[in-house]
Design a protein around this motif. Structure first.
Motif, PDB file in Angstrom:
ATOM      1  N   ASP A   5       0.852  -1.182   0.000  1.00 25.42           N
ATOM      2  CA  ASP A   5       0.000   0.000   0.000  1.00 25.42           C
ATOM      3  C   ASP A   5       0.896   1.243   0.000  1.00 25.42           C
ATOM      4  O   ASP A   5       1.728   1.405   0.903  1.00 25.42           O
ATOM      5  CB  ASP A   5      -0.883  -0.025   1.243  1.00 25.42           C
ATOM      6  CG  ASP A   5      -1.824   1.154   1.342  1.00 25.42           C
ATOM      7  OD1 ASP A   5      -1.817   2.035   0.455  1.00 25.42           O
ATOM      8  OD2 ASP A   5      -2.586   1.213   2.329  1.00 25.42           O
ATOM      9  N   PRO A   6       0.743   2.114  -0.989  1.00 26.17           N
ATOM     10  CA  PRO A   6       1.594   3.304  -1.060  1.00 26.17           C
ATOM     11  C   PRO A   6       1.529   4.176   0.198  1.00 26.17           C
ATOM     12  O   PRO A   6       2.530   4.771   0.593  1.00 26.17           O
ATOM     13  CB  PRO A   6       1.059   4.060  -2.276  1.00 26.17           C
ATOM     14  CG  PRO A   6       0.430   3.008  -3.120  1.00 26.17           C
ATOM     15  CD  PRO A   6      -0.139   2.010  -2.157  1.00 26.17           C
ATOM     16  N   LYS A   7       0.373   4.238   0.822  1.00 24.51           N
ATOM     17  CA  LYS A   7       0.244   5.046   2.034  1.00 24.51           C
ATOM     18  C   LYS A   7       1.137   4.491   3.152  1.00 24.51           C
ATOM     19  O   LYS A   7       1.817   5.248   3.850  1.00 24.51           O
ATOM     20  CB  LYS A   7      -1.214   5.069   2.504  1.00 24.51           C
ATOM     21  CG  LYS A   7      -1.466   6.031   3.652  1.00 24.51           C
ATOM     22  CD  LYS A   7      -2.902   5.988   4.127  1.00 24.51           C
ATOM     23  CE  LYS A   7      -3.816   6.560   3.082  1.00 24.51           C
ATOM     24  NZ  LYS A   7      -5.214   6.680   3.546  1.00 24.51           N
ATOM     25  N   VAL A   8       1.169   3.178   3.299  1.00 26.92           N
ATOM     26  CA  VAL A   8       2.006   2.535   4.314  1.00 26.92           C
ATOM     27  C   VAL A   8       3.479   2.727   3.969  1.00 26.92           C
ATOM     28  O   VAL A   8       4.302   3.023   4.848  1.00 26.92           O
ATOM     29  CB  VAL A   8       1.654   1.037   4.447  1.00 26.92           C
ATOM     30  CG1 VAL A   8       2.608   0.334   5.397  1.00 26.92           C
ATOM     31  CG2 VAL A   8       0.217   0.865   4.905  1.00 26.92           C
ATOM     32  N   VAL A   9       3.812   2.596   2.703  1.00 24.71           N
ATOM     33  CA  VAL A   9       5.191   2.780   2.258  1.00 24.71           C
ATOM     34  C   VAL A   9       5.646   4.206   2.560  1.00 24.71           C
ATOM     35  O   VAL A   9       6.741   4.432   3.075  1.00 24.71           O
ATOM     36  CB  VAL A   9       5.344   2.454   0.756  1.00 24.71           C
ATOM     37  CG1 VAL A   9       6.715   2.842   0.242  1.00 24.71           C
ATOM     38  CG2 VAL A   9       5.077   0.975   0.510  1.00 24.71           C
ATOM     39  N   ARG A  10       4.796   5.172   2.253  1.00 23.90           N
ATOM     40  CA  ARG A  10       5.134   6.578   2.508  1.00 23.90           C
ATOM     41  C   ARG A  10       5.355   6.823   3.997  1.00 23.90           C
ATOM     42  O   ARG A  10       6.302   7.507   4.399  1.00 23.90           O
ATOM     43  CB  ARG A  10       4.026   7.482   1.979  1.00 23.90           C
ATOM     44  CG  ARG A  10       4.372   8.963   2.049  1.00 23.90           C
ATOM     45  CD  ARG A  10       3.343   9.840   1.372  1.00 23.90           C
ATOM     46  NE  ARG A  10       3.306   9.604  -0.060  1.00 23.90           N
ATOM     47  CZ  ARG A  10       2.302   9.009  -0.707  1.00 23.90           C
ATOM     48  NH1 ARG A  10       1.256   8.586  -0.059  1.00 23.90           N
ATOM     49  NH2 ARG A  10       2.347   8.841  -2.013  1.00 23.90           N
ATOM     50  N   GLU A  11       4.500   6.231   4.838  1.00 20.51           N
ATOM     51  CA  GLU A  11       4.654   6.384   6.283  1.00 20.51           C
ATOM     52  C   GLU A  11       5.969   5.773   6.766  1.00 20.51           C
ATOM     53  O   GLU A  11       6.665   6.360   7.603  1.00 20.51           O
ATOM     54  CB  GLU A  11       3.478   5.742   7.015  1.00 20.51           C
ATOM     55  CG  GLU A  11       2.179   6.503   6.856  1.00 20.51           C
ATOM     56  CD  GLU A  11       0.975   5.746   7.390  1.00 20.51           C
ATOM     57  OE1 GLU A  11       1.146   4.651   7.969  1.00 20.51           O
ATOM     58  OE2 GLU A  11      -0.140   6.250   7.215  1.00 20.51           O
ATOM     59  N   ASP A  59      10.700   4.497  -3.267  1.00 22.07           N
ATOM     60  CA  ASP A  59      10.603   5.762  -4.006  1.00 22.07           C
ATOM     61  C   ASP A  59      10.050   5.522  -5.410  1.00 22.07           C
ATOM     62  O   ASP A  59       9.194   6.271  -5.885  1.00 22.07           O
ATOM     63  CB  ASP A  59      11.972   6.440  -4.097  1.00 22.07           C
ATOM     64  CG  ASP A  59      12.400   7.101  -2.799  1.00 22.07           C
ATOM     65  OD1 ASP A  59      11.538   7.359  -1.935  1.00 22.07           O
ATOM     66  OD2 ASP A  59      13.611   7.355  -2.652  1.00 22.07           O
ATOM     67  N   ALA A  60      10.545   4.487  -6.071  1.00 25.00           N
ATOM     68  CA  ALA A  60      10.079   4.170  -7.425  1.00 25.00           C
ATOM     69  C   ALA A  60       8.598   3.799  -7.425  1.00 25.00           C
ATOM     70  O   ALA A  60       7.847   4.208  -8.310  1.00 25.00           O
ATOM     71  CB  ALA A  60      10.906   3.039  -8.018  1.00 25.00           C
ATOM     72  N   LYS A  65       3.064   5.249  -8.740  1.00 24.36           N
ATOM     73  CA  LYS A  65       1.674   5.421  -8.306  1.00 24.36           C
ATOM     74  C   LYS A  65       1.210   6.853  -8.520  1.00 24.36           C
ATOM     75  O   LYS A  65       0.071   7.092  -8.925  1.00 24.36           O
ATOM     76  CB  LYS A  65       1.512   5.032  -6.829  1.00 24.36           C
ATOM     77  CG  LYS A  65       1.594   3.557  -6.590  1.00 24.36           C
ATOM     78  CD  LYS A  65       0.417   2.866  -7.228  1.00 24.36           C
ATOM     79  CE  LYS A  65       0.474   1.389  -6.983  1.00 24.36           C
ATOM     80  NZ  LYS A  65      -0.593   0.669  -7.654  1.00 24.36           N
ATOM     81  N   GLY A  66       2.092   7.808  -8.256  1.00 29.57           N
ATOM     82  CA  GLY A  66       1.745   9.215  -8.470  1.00 29.57           C
ATOM     83  C   GLY A  66       1.476   9.513  -9.928  1.00 29.57           C
ATOM     84  O   GLY A  66       0.529  10.213 -10.272  1.00 29.57           O
ATOM     85  N   ARG A  67       2.309   8.939 -10.788  1.00 31.38           N
ATOM     86  CA  ARG A  67       2.110   9.139 -12.231  1.00 31.38           C
ATOM     87  C   ARG A  67       0.833   8.472 -12.702  1.00 31.38           C
ATOM     88  O   ARG A  67       0.113   9.011 -13.541  1.00 31.38           O
ATOM     89  CB  ARG A  67       3.293   8.600 -13.009  1.00 31.38           C
ATOM     90  CG  ARG A  67       4.517   9.462 -12.900  1.00 31.38           C
ATOM     91  CD  ARG A  67       5.641   8.926 -13.732  1.00 31.38           C
ATOM     92  NE  ARG A  67       6.808   9.780 -13.604  1.00 31.38           N
ATOM     93  CZ  ARG A  67       8.033   9.398 -13.887  1.00 31.38           C
ATOM     94  NH1 ARG A  67       8.263   8.170 -14.324  1.00 31.38           N
ATOM     95  NH2 ARG A  67       9.043  10.225 -13.745  1.00 31.38           N
ATOM     96  N   ALA A  68       0.527   7.293 -12.183  1.00 30.76           N
ATOM     97  CA  ALA A  68      -0.693   6.579 -12.575  1.00 30.76           C
ATOM     98  C   ALA A  68      -1.927   7.360 -12.143  1.00 30.76           C
ATOM     99  O   ALA A  68      -2.897   7.464 -12.899  1.00 30.76           O
ATOM    100  CB  ALA A  68      -0.707   5.177 -11.971  1.00 30.76           C
ATOM    101  N   GLN A  69      -1.902   7.916 -10.956  1.00 24.93           N
ATOM    102  CA  GLN A  69      -3.038   8.711 -10.482  1.00 24.93           C
ATOM    103  C   GLN A  69      -3.200   9.968 -11.316  1.00 24.93           C
ATOM    104  O   GLN A  69      -4.310  10.368 -11.647  1.00 24.93           O
ATOM    105  CB  GLN A  69      -2.861   9.095  -9.016  1.00 24.93           C
ATOM    106  CG  GLN A  69      -3.177   7.983  -8.060  1.00 24.93           C
ATOM    107  CD  GLN A  69      -3.029   8.427  -6.614  1.00 24.93           C
ATOM    108  OE1 GLN A  69      -2.276   9.339  -6.301  1.00 24.93           O
ATOM    109  NE2 GLN A  69      -3.736   7.756  -5.736  1.00 24.93           N
ATOM    110  N   GLU A  70      -2.084  10.591 -11.659  1.00 28.71           N
ATOM    111  CA  GLU A  70      -2.114  11.788 -12.483  1.00 28.71           C
ATOM    112  C   GLU A  70      -2.710  11.476 -13.851  1.00 28.71           C
ATOM    113  O   GLU A  70      -3.551  12.203 -14.361  1.00 28.71           O
ATOM    114  CB  GLU A  70      -0.701  12.345 -12.627  1.00 28.71           C
ATOM    115  CG  GLU A  70      -0.622  13.671 -13.325  1.00 28.71           C
ATOM    116  CD  GLU A  70       0.803  14.171 -13.371  1.00 28.71           C
ATOM    117  OE1 GLU A  70       1.333  14.305 -14.494  1.00 28.71           O
ATOM    118  OE2 GLU A  70       1.372  14.421 -12.305  1.00 28.71           O
TER     119      GLU A  70
END
Length: 86
Positions: A5-11, A59-60, A65-70
């Protein structure tokens, strides 16, 4: 393979960075243990054995994920669908 989960990774990345800074400023056994735990968790989550590799993969993942959401927020005309009304 399951994707974290990107949110968990970011945390985890945020916690890792905070602990590294704290340890650089003043070494404490509690922070060292927590840093080791966070590092281990990042390695497991990102399927690596080295924390530097785990951070790079995390980071990758977040960048992708950021690019996919964009990309998904753009409509067929390349517009975001947001109103320009002021």
């Amino acid at each position: 393979m399951l994707e974290p989960d990107p949110k968990v990774v970011r945390e985890l990345l945020t916690r890792y960075a905070s602990l590294r800074i704290a340890q650089a400023e003043r070494e404490r056994p509690e922070a060292a243990r927590e840093l080791a735990d966070v590092s281990y968790t990042l390695c497991v989550m990102m399927a690596t054995t080295a924390v530097h590799d785990a951070v790079a993969r995390a980071d990758a993942l977040l960048l992708a994920k950021g690019r996919a959401q964009e990309a998904s927020s753009l409509d067929a005309d390349g517009e975001s669908g947001l109103s320009l009304a002021v």
